[in-house]
Design a protein around this motif. Structure first.
Motif, short mmCIF file in Angstrom:
data_model
loop_
_atom_site.label_atom_id
_atom_site.label_comp_id
_atom_site.label_asym_id
_atom_site.label_seq_id
_atom_site.Cartn_x
_atom_site.Cartn_y
_atom_site.Cartn_z
N GLN A 142 -20.80 -8.46 -60.04
CA GLN A 142 -20.90 -8.40 -61.49
C GLN A 142 -19.52 -8.50 -62.15
O GLN A 142 -19.37 -9.12 -63.22
CB GLN A 142 -21.60 -7.11 -61.94
CG GLN A 142 -23.05 -7.04 -61.55
CD GLN A 142 -23.88 -8.14 -62.17
OE1 GLN A 142 -23.66 -8.58 -63.28
NE2 GLN A 142 -24.85 -8.63 -61.41
N LYS A 145 -18.48 -12.07 -62.10
CA LYS A 145 -19.30 -12.78 -63.11
C LYS A 145 -18.74 -12.55 -64.51
O LYS A 145 -18.60 -13.50 -65.30
CB LYS A 145 -20.74 -12.29 -63.01
CG LYS A 145 -21.73 -13.02 -63.87
CD LYS A 145 -23.12 -12.48 -63.59
CE LYS A 145 -24.15 -13.07 -64.50
NZ LYS A 145 -25.48 -12.52 -64.25
N GLU A 150 -18.21 -16.51 -61.47
CA GLU A 150 -19.52 -16.24 -60.89
C GLU A 150 -19.75 -17.09 -59.64
O GLU A 150 -19.44 -18.28 -59.61
CB GLU A 150 -20.62 -16.52 -61.92
CG GLU A 150 -22.00 -16.20 -61.40
CD GLU A 150 -23.06 -16.39 -62.47
OE1 GLU A 150 -24.21 -16.01 -62.20
OE2 GLU A 150 -22.76 -16.89 -63.55
#
Length: 161
Positions: A142, A145, A150
């Motif tokens: 996360q 990202k 990502e």
């Protein structure tokens, strides 16, 4: 003329001793980002705020000042993550997550999504009875990202299929 303290939710990242009885804290505040704050008289034996400002504590904190080094006026403990601090492997993971955030953020970079992600992962780490490495992997994924890196695990990077 006294200034009004603004209360914020924050996570104590680290601290250093300053002068005889003061400390300077680095706190990841939800709406302000990474902030440095000075707590006066915190190292005195009679200080009631000392345990609330321990590293890895989620606190509601009062900050005053417009400069880079703010003054901490009040502290209310929200969560101390006691189960993490008593388990060495969980503590290692929590410190790793905090180091990633601390090294990534500049002073006063507002990043509420990252704050929420960090608190979510620490709470999940607190709830588990064993070290679950998926929490660390989830945070890393996360975080990448949010940073714009990502990972694409579904398509071929050469042909796009």
């Amino acid at each position: 003329m006294s200034k009004q303290a603004n209360n914020y939710e924050g996570l104590v990242l680290k601290n250093i001793n300053f002068k005889d009885s003061d400390k300077i804290y680095t706190i990841f505040v939800r709406v302000l980002g990474k902030v440095s704050g000075k707590a006066r008289g915190i190292r005195k034996f009679s200080s009631k705020r000392l345990s609330s400002l321990d590293s890895l504590n989620l606190v509601k904190i009062g900050l005053v000042g417009e400069h880079e080094l703010k003054t901490i006026t009040e502290v209310v403990l929200i969560d101390s993550f006691k189960n993490i601090k008593t388990d060495l492997s969980k503590l290692k993971t929590a410190i790793y997550l905090i180091e990633i955030v601390s090294n990534y953020l500049n002073e006063s970079d507002e990043y509420t999504e990252l704050f929420d992600l960090l608190v979510k992962c620490l709470k999940r780490l607190e709830e588990t009875s064993y070290l679950d490495t998926r929490i660390e992997n989830y945070f890393e994924y996360q975080f990448l990202k949010m940073s714009g890196y990502e990972l694409n695990l579904y398509d071929c990077c050469f042909c796009g299929k």
